[in-house]
Motif scaffolding. Structure first.
Motif, short mmCIF file in Angstrom:
data_model
loop_
_atom_site.label_atom_id
_atom_site.label_comp_id
_atom_site.label_asym_id
_atom_site.label_seq_id
_atom_site.Cartn_x
_atom_site.Cartn_y
_atom_site.Cartn_z
N UNK A 199 -1.14 27.10 -57.75
CA UNK A 199 -0.96 28.53 -57.52
C UNK A 199 -0.09 29.14 -58.60
N UNK A 200 -0.23 30.44 -58.75
CA UNK A 200 0.67 31.22 -59.60
C UNK A 200 1.33 32.24 -58.68
N UNK A 201 2.66 32.18 -58.60
CA UNK A 201 3.43 33.08 -57.75
C UNK A 201 4.35 33.91 -58.62
N UNK A 202 4.70 35.10 -58.11
CA UNK A 202 5.66 35.91 -58.85
C UNK A 202 7.04 35.74 -58.24
N UNK B 30 -2.09 27.73 -65.54
CA UNK B 30 -1.24 28.04 -66.69
C UNK B 30 -1.87 29.13 -67.57
N UNK B 31 -3.20 29.03 -67.79
CA UNK B 31 -3.89 30.06 -68.59
C UNK B 31 -3.79 31.43 -67.93
N UNK B 32 -3.95 31.45 -66.61
CA UNK B 32 -3.85 32.72 -65.88
C UNK B 32 -2.45 33.30 -66.01
N UNK B 33 -1.42 32.46 -65.86
CA UNK B 33 -0.04 32.94 -65.95
C UNK B 33 0.26 33.47 -67.35
N UNK B 34 -0.23 32.78 -68.38
CA UNK B 34 -0.01 33.25 -69.74
C UNK B 34 -0.74 34.57 -69.99
N UNK B 35 -1.95 34.72 -69.42
CA UNK B 35 -2.68 35.97 -69.58
C UNK B 35 -1.97 37.12 -68.88
N UNK B 36 -1.37 36.86 -67.71
CA UNK B 36 -0.62 37.89 -67.00
C UNK B 36 0.65 38.27 -67.76
N UNK B 37 1.23 37.32 -68.45
CA UNK B 37 2.46 37.53 -69.19
C UNK B 37 2.22 38.30 -70.48
N UNK B 38 1.04 38.18 -71.04
CA UNK B 38 0.73 38.75 -72.35
C UNK B 38 1.07 40.24 -72.39
N UNK B 39 1.82 40.62 -73.39
CA UNK B 39 2.19 42.02 -73.57
C UNK B 39 3.46 42.42 -72.86
N UNK B 40 4.03 41.56 -72.03
CA UNK B 40 5.26 41.87 -71.32
C UNK B 40 6.30 40.80 -71.69
N UNK C 293 8.72 38.99 -68.98
CA UNK C 293 8.22 38.06 -67.98
C UNK C 293 8.17 36.66 -68.58
N UNK C 294 8.69 35.67 -67.85
CA UNK C 294 8.64 34.28 -68.29
C UNK C 294 7.76 33.49 -67.35
N UNK C 295 7.24 32.36 -67.84
CA UNK C 295 6.39 31.48 -67.04
C UNK C 295 7.14 30.18 -66.84
N UNK C 296 7.23 29.71 -65.61
CA UNK C 296 7.90 28.45 -65.30
C UNK C 296 7.00 27.62 -64.40
#
Length: 179
Positions: A115-118, A134-144, A147-150
């Motif tokens: 899962x990807x949670x905020x 991981x790909x989804x989280x990086x795509x959501x992070x793109x441009x912001x 926001x960090x991914x852990x």
């Protein structure tokens, strides 16, 4: 020059067109019900489509008439954020009350899905593999950049077996002792 739909004549014409479309819808559905066909052929689908489309648009025209074209104010919550950049600074649209997540967490849930949670606690998606999450989280992070991914350390253990509350007498005594 005034818009054509603002006149009384146009209002009556739109409402009359709505009534005609309602009649067409009735005729199409009456023919559809009269078919008594076990298999649905192209004629049945066509009649159903004509009946639905004519009924939907006819009811809107008959009920609203010229008011079908009235402008509706959209709340700031539903307006696109990019609209604010087109206005001067004094006319900017207020931001939504929802906080933007500062961290996206990739991990596993109790069922073993990725899962990807905020950081607010909402689950943004479930995935079959860690790479997809991981790909989804990086795509959501793109441009912001804020926001960090852990990744999480693990998931809570699932309890196997059945849970029971015991007999009714034990449950009622436990309730009295607590209360």
């Amino acid at each position: 020059m005034a818009a054509w739909h603002r006149s009384r004549r146009a209002d009556v014409g739109l409402r009359a067109t709505g009534l005609l479309l309602g009649s067409l819808s009735y005729v199409a559905f009456a023919r559809l019900f009269a078919l008594h066909s076990a298999s649905a052929g192209i004629l049945a689908y066509g009649l159903a489509t004509i009946g639905f489309m004519a009924g939907s648009s006819g009811s809107a025209l008959a009920l609203l008439g010229r008011h079908l074209f009235d402008e509706v104010e959209i709340g700031t919550r539903w307006q696109h954020r990019a609209v604010a950049s087109h206005f001067p600074q004094s006319e900017t649209i207020p931001a939504m009350d929802m906080p933007e997540p500062v961290m996206l967490v990739v991990g596993r849930d109790v069922d073993g899905d990725w899962t990807v949670s905020d950081s607010v606690g909402g689950v943004l998606g479930r995935f079959a593999s860690a790479q997809a999450a991981q790909r989804f989280a990086e795509a959501e992070r793109r441009g912001r950049s804020s926001v960090t991914v852990a990744t999480s350390a693990g998931s809570p253990r699932r309890i196997d077996g059945r849970l029971s509350l015991g007999s009714a007498g034990q449950a009622s005594r436990a309730g009295i002792a607590r209360g």
